[in-house]
Design a protein around this motif. Structure first.
Motif, PDB file in Angstrom:
ATOM      1  N   TRP A  49       3.320  -1.512   9.556  1.00  9.29           N
ATOM      2  CA  TRP A  49       4.595  -0.811   9.616  1.00  9.29           C
ATOM      3  C   TRP A  49       4.526   0.551   8.920  1.00  9.29           C
ATOM      4  O   TRP A  49       4.991   1.562   9.454  1.00  9.29           O
ATOM      5  N   GLU A  50       3.986   0.575   7.697  1.00  7.76           N
ATOM      6  CA  GLU A  50       3.971   1.826   6.943  1.00  7.76           C
ATOM      7  C   GLU A  50       3.133   2.893   7.637  1.00  7.76           C
ATOM      8  O   GLU A  50       3.434   4.085   7.565  1.00  7.76           O
ATOM      9  N   LEU A  51       2.100   2.451   8.345  1.00  4.20           N
ATOM     10  CA  LEU A  51       1.281   3.400   9.081  1.00  4.20           C
ATOM     11  C   LEU A  51       2.079   3.994  10.238  1.00  4.20           C
ATOM     12  O   LEU A  51       1.967   5.192  10.536  1.00  4.20           O
ATOM     13  N   LEU A  52       2.897   3.179  10.894  1.00  2.00           N
ATOM     14  CA  LEU A  52       3.757   3.693  11.962  1.00  2.00           C
ATOM     15  C   LEU A  52       4.699   4.765  11.408  1.00  2.00           C
ATOM     16  O   LEU A  52       4.902   5.818  12.026  1.00  2.00           O
ATOM     17  N   HIS A  53       5.278   4.504  10.235  1.00  2.00           N
ATOM     18  CA  HIS A  53       6.178   5.480   9.628  1.00  2.00           C
ATOM     19  C   HIS A  53       5.425   6.751   9.241  1.00  2.00           C
ATOM     20  O   HIS A  53       5.962   7.864   9.335  1.00  2.00           O
ATOM     21  N   LEU A  54       4.197   6.569   8.819  1.00  2.00           N
ATOM     22  CA  LEU A  54       3.372   7.713   8.465  1.00  2.00           C
ATOM     23  C   LEU A  54       3.088   8.577   9.685  1.00  2.00           C
ATOM     24  O   LEU A  54       3.083   9.813   9.621  1.00  2.00           O
ATOM     25  N   GLN A  55       2.815   7.928  10.813  1.00  2.00           N
ATOM     26  CA  GLN A  55       2.606   8.679  12.051  1.00  2.00           C
ATOM     27  C   GLN A  55       3.812   9.574  12.335  1.00  2.00           C
ATOM     28  O   GLN A  55       3.661  10.742  12.714  1.00  2.00           O
ATOM     29  N   ASP A  56       5.005   9.021  12.160  1.00  2.00           N
ATOM     30  CA  ASP A  56       6.220   9.808  12.386  1.00  2.00           C
ATOM     31  C   ASP A  56       6.293  10.995  11.429  1.00  2.00           C
ATOM     32  O   ASP A  56       6.725  12.088  11.801  1.00  2.00           O
ATOM     33  N   SER A  57       5.872  10.771  10.169  1.00  2.00           N
ATOM     34  CA  SER A  57       5.891  11.853   9.181  1.00  2.00           C
ATOM     35  C   SER A  57       4.941  12.978   9.576  1.00  2.00           C
ATOM     36  O   SER A  57       5.260  14.166   9.423  1.00  2.00           O
ATOM     37  N   LEU A 114      -1.809  -4.757  13.297  1.00  2.00           N
ATOM     38  CA  LEU A 114      -1.250  -4.350  14.578  1.00  2.00           C
ATOM     39  C   LEU A 114      -0.897  -2.871  14.536  1.00  2.00           C
ATOM     40  O   LEU A 114      -0.104  -2.429  13.705  1.00  2.00           O
ATOM     41  N   MET A 115      -1.472  -2.124  15.475  1.00  2.00           N
ATOM     42  CA  MET A 115      -1.290  -0.674  15.558  1.00  2.00           C
ATOM     43  C   MET A 115      -0.446  -0.340  16.780  1.00  2.00           C
ATOM     44  O   MET A 115      -0.624  -0.934  17.845  1.00  2.00           O
ATOM     45  N   MET A 116       0.448   0.630  16.644  1.00  2.00           N
ATOM     46  CA  MET A 116       1.333   0.959  17.759  1.00  2.00           C
ATOM     47  C   MET A 116       1.915   2.352  17.583  1.00  2.00           C
ATOM     48  O   MET A 116       1.923   2.907  16.488  1.00  2.00           O
ATOM     49  N   THR A 117       2.427   2.896  18.681  1.00  2.00           N
ATOM     50  CA  THR A 117       3.247   4.099  18.603  1.00  2.00           C
ATOM     51  C   THR A 117       4.706   3.762  18.890  1.00  2.00           C
ATOM     52  O   THR A 117       5.601   4.547  18.569  1.00  2.00           O
ATOM     53  N   THR A 118       4.955   2.595  19.514  1.00  2.00           N
ATOM     54  CA  THR A 118       6.321   2.175  19.790  1.00  2.00           C
ATOM     55  C   THR A 118       6.361   0.674  20.005  1.00  2.00           C
ATOM     56  O   THR A 118       5.329   0.019  20.135  1.00  2.00           O
ATOM     57  N   ASN A 119       7.577   0.133  20.019  1.00  2.00           N
ATOM     58  CA  ASN A 119       7.834  -1.258  20.378  1.00  2.00           C
ATOM     59  C   ASN A 119       9.310  -1.344  20.742  1.00  2.00           C
ATOM     60  O   ASN A 119       9.980  -0.315  20.851  1.00  2.00           O
ATOM     61  N   HIS A 120       9.838  -2.548  20.928  1.00  2.00           N
ATOM     62  CA  HIS A 120      11.229  -2.643  21.369  1.00  2.00           C
ATOM     63  C   HIS A 120      12.200  -2.083  20.333  1.00  2.00           C
ATOM     64  O   HIS A 120      13.200  -1.460  20.699  1.00  2.00           O
ATOM     65  N   ASP A 121      11.926  -2.284  19.047  1.00  2.00           N
ATOM     66  CA  ASP A 121      12.798  -1.749  18.006  1.00  2.00           C
ATOM     67  C   ASP A 121      12.720  -0.226  17.939  1.00  2.00           C
ATOM     68  O   ASP A 121      13.750   0.466  17.927  1.00  2.00           O
ATOM     69  N   GLU A 122      11.498   0.306  17.875  1.00  2.00           N
ATOM     70  CA  GLU A 122      11.328   1.746  17.748  1.00  2.00           C
ATOM     71  C   GLU A 122      11.946   2.471  18.932  1.00  2.00           C
ATOM     72  O   GLU A 122      12.619   3.492  18.770  1.00  2.00           O
ATOM     73  N   ASN A 123      11.696   1.960  20.139  1.00  2.00           N
ATOM     74  CA  ASN A 123      12.220   2.621  21.324  1.00  2.00           C
ATOM     75  C   ASN A 123      13.746   2.647  21.337  1.00  2.00           C
ATOM     76  O   ASN A 123      14.365   3.682  21.590  1.00  2.00           O
ATOM     77  N   VAL A 181       0.847  -1.180   0.000  1.00  2.00           N
ATOM     78  CA  VAL A 181       0.000   0.000   0.000  1.00  2.00           C
ATOM     79  C   VAL A 181       0.884   1.232   0.000  1.00  2.00           C
ATOM     80  O   VAL A 181       1.969   1.221   0.551  1.00  2.00           O
ATOM     81  N   PRO A 182       0.439   2.329  -0.609  1.00  2.00           N
ATOM     82  CA  PRO A 182       1.264   3.530  -0.659  1.00  2.00           C
ATOM     83  C   PRO A 182       1.421   4.147   0.720  1.00  2.00           C
ATOM     84  O   PRO A 182       0.528   4.091   1.548  1.00  2.00           O
ATOM     85  N   LEU A 183       2.593   4.742   0.920  1.00  2.00           N
ATOM     86  CA  LEU A 183       2.863   5.418   2.184  1.00  2.00           C
ATOM     87  C   LEU A 183       1.998   6.659   2.269  1.00  2.00           C
ATOM     88  O   LEU A 183       1.783   7.355   1.318  1.00  2.00           O
ATOM     89  N   VAL A 184       1.491   6.906   3.481  1.00  2.00           N
ATOM     90  CA  VAL A 184       0.715   8.114   3.688  1.00  2.00           C
ATOM     91  C   VAL A 184       1.118   8.719   5.021  1.00  2.00           C
ATOM     92  O   VAL A 184       2.185   8.420   5.503  1.00  2.00           O
ATOM     93  N   ALA A 185       0.220   9.520   5.676  1.00  2.00           N
ATOM     94  CA  ALA A 185       0.742  10.203   6.835  1.00  2.00           C
ATOM     95  C   ALA A 185      -0.237  10.615   7.895  1.00  2.00           C
ATOM     96  O   ALA A 185      -1.404  10.599   7.676  1.00  2.00           O
ATOM     97  N   MET A 186       0.277  11.052   9.106  1.00  2.00           N
ATOM     98  CA  MET A 186      -0.586  11.429  10.204  1.00  2.00           C
ATOM     99  C   MET A 186       0.132  12.053  11.380  1.00  2.00           C
ATOM    100  O   MET A 186       1.334  11.991  11.453  1.00  2.00           O
ATOM    101  N   ALA A 187      -0.657  12.565  12.395  1.00  2.00           N
ATOM    102  CA  ALA A 187      -0.082  13.071  13.635  1.00  2.00           C
ATOM    103  C   ALA A 187      -1.137  13.623  14.563  1.00  2.00           C
ATOM    104  O   ALA A 187      -2.160  14.069  14.103  1.00  2.00           O
ATOM    105  N   PHE A 188      -0.854  13.675  15.877  1.00  2.00           N
ATOM    106  CA  PHE A 188      -1.825  14.162  16.830  1.00  2.00           C
ATOM    107  C   PHE A 188      -1.426  14.013  18.279  1.00  2.00           C
ATOM    108  O   PHE A 188      -0.431  13.421  18.599  1.00  2.00           O
TER     109      PHE A 188
END
Length: 458
Positions: free
Chosen positions: A253-261, A290-299, A10-17
């Motif tokens: 995963w791509e949604l997590l990256h989008l959140q960061d964007s 699976l939805m997340m803001t962090t995990n062992h790798d991200e942290n 799926v194409p990368l997209v984005a978010m924040a809040f």
């Protein structure tokens, strides 16, 4: 271990809040995990939250016994699924750091003596079950440590380079890559997994690096064999709709990256909305994401939620729990974990941190469990956007008479949002603050990073 981000479908997209502070939450919900399809997976945990446990860092002792003392508190948060990072002995040859990586397994059937004994793990499973929780084990199918017995006893199990030498992946010099094209490799790995289901009665697996150099037919064979022993939950650390031929859940995963964007101001609410709709088109209604803001790798490698999201960390968490999919919390996140835990060394989480967010996460977990509209996959409602603003994402979800309306300000500025749907009209009470909002005109004034969640039945 973090996946190679290859070939996302799926194409990368984005978010924040983020949002206004959640007040003191009441006692956790008493509602059990939903009983769906004869209480089988994945429906039986459609309203659940997964809690990742890093045994080494969870307590000063870093042991299974010490962690067990924290089970009542975790259950009190409303958590009902524990994901335990690998508990097996860690390889010593080519070890990274003084303690090594969880994901360099020396013996699939043993328990790391640093964590305790096999009997300790058995007792952990029993206590988790006694508290009406499930326990899934982090599994490493892609590779072993260099001092795993298979290296000498079954070198044919491994991938080799052009010179016939066993190889490794990327800069992971502490692991030896397996070759799952070999039927004997697949059979041996499946039997190792089956051992933990038979011997310890675990409830499922989080499969590390599940799509890299592992053919999908291995997972078809594995799930068929293991599910014949016991119905278990299958979570893949991988993105890709094809994985759901075998798995119940995959990483978004791509949604997590989008959140960061979005947090960096490089994307907005429109990108977020497009991503979700594109993801549902690609994956369909049934798969759990699976939805997340962090995990062992991200942290450890990319930063804490405070580094990555700033004041918006709560707003991103509300999104993770309400937009779609099944949410996860990394152990310590609810305590305001504000440091990058060292991956190869002892680095204890401080659960006494005054930044503790336990009331907030307890309230989120309760919100998820008590509202079927927010459940994962086909058991919840499809998110429908109800605004068209650059920095605000507002959506509604409905299921069997239950309706949830979520409004999220993804910016550090005040925003005026105009709702484009008649459903929110009237007076609604915010789940977090208990304050009433008059939506009669369909207009809301939002503070920086503010979040609102309105629920109703009937």
């Amino acid at each position: 271990m973090q996946m190679m981000r290859l070939g996302s479908l799926v194409p990368l997209v984005a978010m924040a809040f983020w949002g206004c502070s959640a007040g003191e939450a009441g006692a956790p919900s008493e509602r059990d995990a939903p009983e769906v399809e004869g209480d089988r997976y994945p429906g039986s945990i459609a309203g659940s939250t997964i809690y990742e446990v890093n045994i080494r860092q969870h307590t000063p002792e870093g042991t299974l016994r010490a962690f067990m003392e924290d089970l009542p508190r975790i259950r009190g948060l409303g958590v009902d699924v524990l994901w335990i990072m690998p508990v097996q002995p860690i390889g010593e040859e080519n070890r990274k750091g003084s303690l090594g990586s969880y994901y360099s397994v020396r013996d699939y059937r043993a328990v790391n003596p640093e964590f305790g004994t096999a009997e300790d793990f058995r007792r952990l499973v029993e206590e988790v079950h006694a508290l009406d929780m499930r326990i899934i084990l982090d599994w490493v199918p892609n590779h072993t440590a260099w001092d795993h017995p298979w290296i000498t006893e079954h070198p044919e199990f491994y991938a080799t380079d052009s010179l016939g030498n066993i190889t490794y992946e990327a800069d992971w010099t502490d692991i030896a890559l397996l070759d799952h094209r070999n039927p004997a490799t697949r059979a041996a790995m499946i039997e190792e997994m089956a051992y933990w289901v038979r011997e310890y009665d675990i409830d499922g697996f989080r499969q590390d690096h599940a799509g890299h150099e592992i053919p999908l037919y291995f997972w078809e064979e594995a799930t068929e064999a293991i599910d014949a022993i016991k119905d278990v939950f299958w979570l893949a650390e991988w993105d890709g709709a094809r994985m759901h031929n075998a798995f119940d859940a995959t990483y978004a995963w791509e949604l997590l990256h989008l959140q960061d964007s979005v947090a960096r101001g490089e994307a907005d609410a429109h990108d977020l909305a497009r991503f979700i709709q594109g993801d549902i088109r690609e994956y369909g209604r049934r798969p759990f994401r699976l939805m997340m803001t962090t995990n062992h790798d991200e942290n450890s490698w990319n930063g804490t939620v405070f580094e990555r999201y700033g004041r918006g960390h709560e707003t991103f968490a509300v999104f993770v729990f309400t937009a779609y999919g099944i949410p996860m919390v990394y152990g310590g996140q609810e305590a305001g974990l504000d440091k990058r835990l060292r991956f190869f060394e002892k680095d204890t989480v401080d659960f006494a941190d005054p930044m503790g967010l336990q009331p907030f996460y307890r309230s989120l977990i309760e919100l998820k469990k008590d509202n079927p509209a927010l459940w994962a996959g086909e058991y919840g409602g499809v998110p429908v956007r109800i605004n068209d603003d650059d920095h605000v994402y507002a959506f509604k979800r409905q299921k069997d008479g239950n309706q949830v309306i979520v409004v999220l300000n993804f910016s550090g500025e005040d925003q005026t949002v105009r709702l484009t749907d008649d459903a929110p009209r009237g007076t609604h009470r915010d789940h977090f603050t208990g304050l009433d909002y008059d939506l009669g005109e369909g207009v809301l004034q939002l503070e920086p990073w503010q979040y609102l969640v309105f629920t109703s039945d009937g």
